[in-house]
Design a protein around this motif. Structure first.
Motif, mmCIF file in Angstrom:
data_model
loop_
_atom_site.group_PDB
_atom_site.id
_atom_site.type_symbol
_atom_site.label_atom_id
_atom_site.label_comp_id
_atom_site.label_asym_id
_atom_site.label_seq_id
_atom_site.Cartn_x
_atom_site.Cartn_y
_atom_site.Cartn_z
ATOM 1 N N HIS A 60 0.815 -1.209 0.000
ATOM 2 C CA HIS A 60 0.000 0.000 0.000
ATOM 3 C C HIS A 60 0.854 1.267 0.000
ATOM 4 N N SER A 61 2.098 1.166 -0.445
ATOM 5 C CA SER A 61 2.987 2.330 -0.423
ATOM 6 C C SER A 61 2.546 3.407 -1.406
ATOM 7 N N PHE A 62 2.003 3.002 -2.562
ATOM 8 C CA PHE A 62 1.633 3.961 -3.604
ATOM 9 C C PHE A 62 0.232 3.644 -4.112
ATOM 10 N N ASP A 63 -0.543 4.691 -4.365
ATOM 11 C CA ASP A 63 -1.912 4.483 -4.826
ATOM 12 C C ASP A 63 -2.276 5.396 -5.989
ATOM 13 N N ARG A 64 -1.290 5.997 -6.647
ATOM 14 C CA ARG A 64 -1.553 6.817 -7.826
ATOM 15 C C ARG A 64 -0.416 6.624 -8.822
ATOM 16 N N PHE A 65 -0.779 6.667 -10.109
ATOM 17 C CA PHE A 65 0.187 6.377 -11.170
ATOM 18 C C PHE A 65 -0.104 7.264 -12.378
ATOM 19 N N ASN A 66 0.954 7.715 -13.044
ATOM 20 C CA ASN A 66 0.757 8.546 -14.229
ATOM 21 C C ASN A 66 1.669 8.180 -15.394
ATOM 22 N N ALA A 67 2.321 7.005 -15.331
ATOM 23 C CA ALA A 67 3.206 6.614 -16.428
ATOM 24 C C ALA A 67 3.406 5.106 -16.439
ATOM 25 N N VAL A 68 3.753 4.594 -17.609
ATOM 26 C CA VAL A 68 4.137 3.194 -17.760
ATOM 27 C C VAL A 68 5.568 3.154 -18.285
ATOM 28 N N ASN A 69 6.355 2.254 -17.737
ATOM 29 C CA ASN A 69 7.746 2.081 -18.157
ATOM 30 C C ASN A 69 7.934 0.745 -18.846
ATOM 31 N N LEU A 70 8.735 0.734 -19.896
ATOM 32 C CA LEU A 70 9.190 -0.492 -20.537
ATOM 33 C C LEU A 70 10.653 -0.693 -20.189
ATOM 34 N N VAL A 71 11.038 -1.942 -19.904
ATOM 35 C CA VAL A 71 12.363 -2.231 -19.358
ATOM 36 C C VAL A 71 13.090 -3.215 -20.268
ATOM 37 N N TRP A 72 14.413 -3.039 -20.369
ATOM 38 C CA TRP A 72 15.264 -3.958 -21.127
ATOM 39 C C TRP A 72 16.636 -4.007 -20.479
ATOM 40 N N GLY A 73 17.176 -5.214 -20.315
ATOM 41 C CA GLY A 73 18.515 -5.358 -19.762
ATOM 42 C C GLY A 73 19.242 -6.535 -20.379
ATOM 43 N N SER A 74 20.476 -6.297 -20.796
ATOM 44 C CA SER A 74 21.316 -7.362 -21.348
ATOM 45 C C SER A 74 22.775 -6.981 -21.148
ATOM 46 N N GLN A 75 23.618 -7.977 -20.972
ATOM 47 C CA GLN A 75 25.047 -7.728 -20.830
ATOM 48 C C GLN A 75 25.808 -7.967 -22.129
ATOM 49 N N THR A 76 25.074 -8.035 -23.233
ATOM 50 C CA THR A 76 25.713 -8.254 -24.527
ATOM 51 C C THR A 76 25.383 -7.102 -25.464
ATOM 52 N N ALA A 77 26.405 -6.424 -25.974
ATOM 53 C CA ALA A 77 26.199 -5.329 -26.905
ATOM 54 C C ALA A 77 25.508 -5.837 -28.161
ATOM 55 N N GLY A 78 24.529 -5.077 -28.623
ATOM 56 C CA GLY A 78 23.775 -5.447 -29.808
ATOM 57 C C GLY A 78 22.470 -6.158 -29.519
ATOM 58 N N ASP A 79 22.293 -6.679 -28.304
ATOM 59 C CA ASP A 79 21.037 -7.333 -27.949
ATOM 60 C C ASP A 79 19.893 -6.313 -27.932
ATOM 61 N N PHE A 80 18.697 -6.760 -28.275
ATOM 62 C CA PHE A 80 17.563 -5.845 -28.316
ATOM 63 C C PHE A 80 16.266 -6.570 -27.972
ATOM 64 N N VAL A 81 15.262 -5.751 -27.641
ATOM 65 C CA VAL A 81 13.893 -6.217 -27.484
ATOM 66 C C VAL A 81 13.008 -5.320 -28.332
ATOM 67 N N GLU A 82 11.923 -5.880 -28.876
ATOM 68 C CA GLU A 82 10.932 -5.109 -29.608
ATOM 69 C C GLU A 82 9.571 -5.270 -28.935
ATOM 70 N N TYR A 83 8.960 -4.130 -28.575
ATOM 71 C CA TYR A 83 7.642 -4.108 -27.950
ATOM 72 C C TYR A 83 6.590 -3.587 -28.928
ATOM 73 N N ASP A 84 5.337 -3.973 -28.712
ATOM 74 C CA ASP A 84 4.254 -3.465 -29.544
ATOM 75 C C ASP A 84 2.935 -3.568 -28.777
ATOM 76 N N ASP A 85 1.937 -2.858 -29.296
ATOM 77 C CA ASP A 85 0.557 -2.925 -28.789
ATOM 78 C C ASP A 85 0.486 -2.722 -27.280
#
Length: 216
Positions: free
Chosen positions: A184-209
């Motif tokens: 119950h720490s937070f009860d209001r929101f105004n944004a969505v975040n997309l996250v990506w993490g990799s330890q290899t250069a050139g790696d990627f993720v593609e998001y949609d919809d």
């Protein structure tokens, strides 16, 4: 969840939070229950595009691509503002393609003034190490509030989501809850975040919809 190597530090920080112009977002969306909808087609400016030293963020053929240009010590995150502040939020996005079998993807419901700094996140290991629910306080990603180990590896085309409603936080995969917690720490929101993490250069993720709504 496996805490060896770089995964042991994934909750410590998120690099380079960036987002689009809030006023433009508010003008573009005016439905009562729809907070944000992004198909990343040409002209969609829901999320920022940028080319920085450690990562590149871009729209590509109707997807939002996040690429690691160098090994990432911590996941990167990009946010889109909601059309208004909400107190209960369901956010979902399709992971169209992931180039690495050893990386992190995620979606978050956050709140902040100039950048989102407080709220919750659902992160998934693409190789099946598990699921994490995180609590974010003043930009600090160090508190894990729930986890599930030995999950199934993430596959291209799966849909991930987070439910932040009335003190309940739920991570969702293809519409099914896979990890949950009460906070119950937070009860209001105004944004969505997309996250990506990799330890290899050139790696990627593609998001949609991406869709963020107030549940009925």
């Amino acid at each position: 969840m496996n805490t060896t190597g770089w995964l042991s530090g994934i909750a410590l920080a998120v690099m380079s939070l960036v987002g689009c112009d809030e006023d433009a977002m508010h003008e573009a969306l005016n439905l009562q229950h729809d907070l944000l909808s992004a198909d990343f087609a040409e002209g969609d400016e829901s999320f920022v595009t940028a080319d920085e030293a450690h990562a590149r963020l871009e729209t590509d053929d109707g997807t939002y691509r996040m690429t690691a240009k160098q090994p990432l010590d911590a996941p990167i995150s990009s946010y889109g503002w909601f059309s208004r502040t909400a107190y209960n939020v369901h956010s979902d996005v399709t992971v169209v393609r992931v180039s690495s079998s050893d990386a992190i993807v995620g979606v978050m419901c956050l709140d902040g003034d100039t950048s989102p700094e407080n709220g919750y996140g659902f992160w998934i290991s693409t190789k099946g190490d598990g699921y994490l629910l995180l609590k974010v306080v003043d930009g600090d990603y160090s508190e894990v509030i729930a986890s599930v180990e030995d999950a199934q590896p993430l596959h291209d085309g799966q849909r991930i989501g987070i439910r932040c409603t009335d003190g309940s936080v739920v991570g969702v995969l293809d519409g099914d809850p896979v990890v949950d917690s009460s906070d119950h720490s937070f009860d209001r929101f105004n944004a969505v975040n997309l996250v990506w993490g990799s330890q290899t250069a050139g790696d990627f993720v593609e998001y949609d919809d991406l869709v963020a709504v107030v549940p009925e």
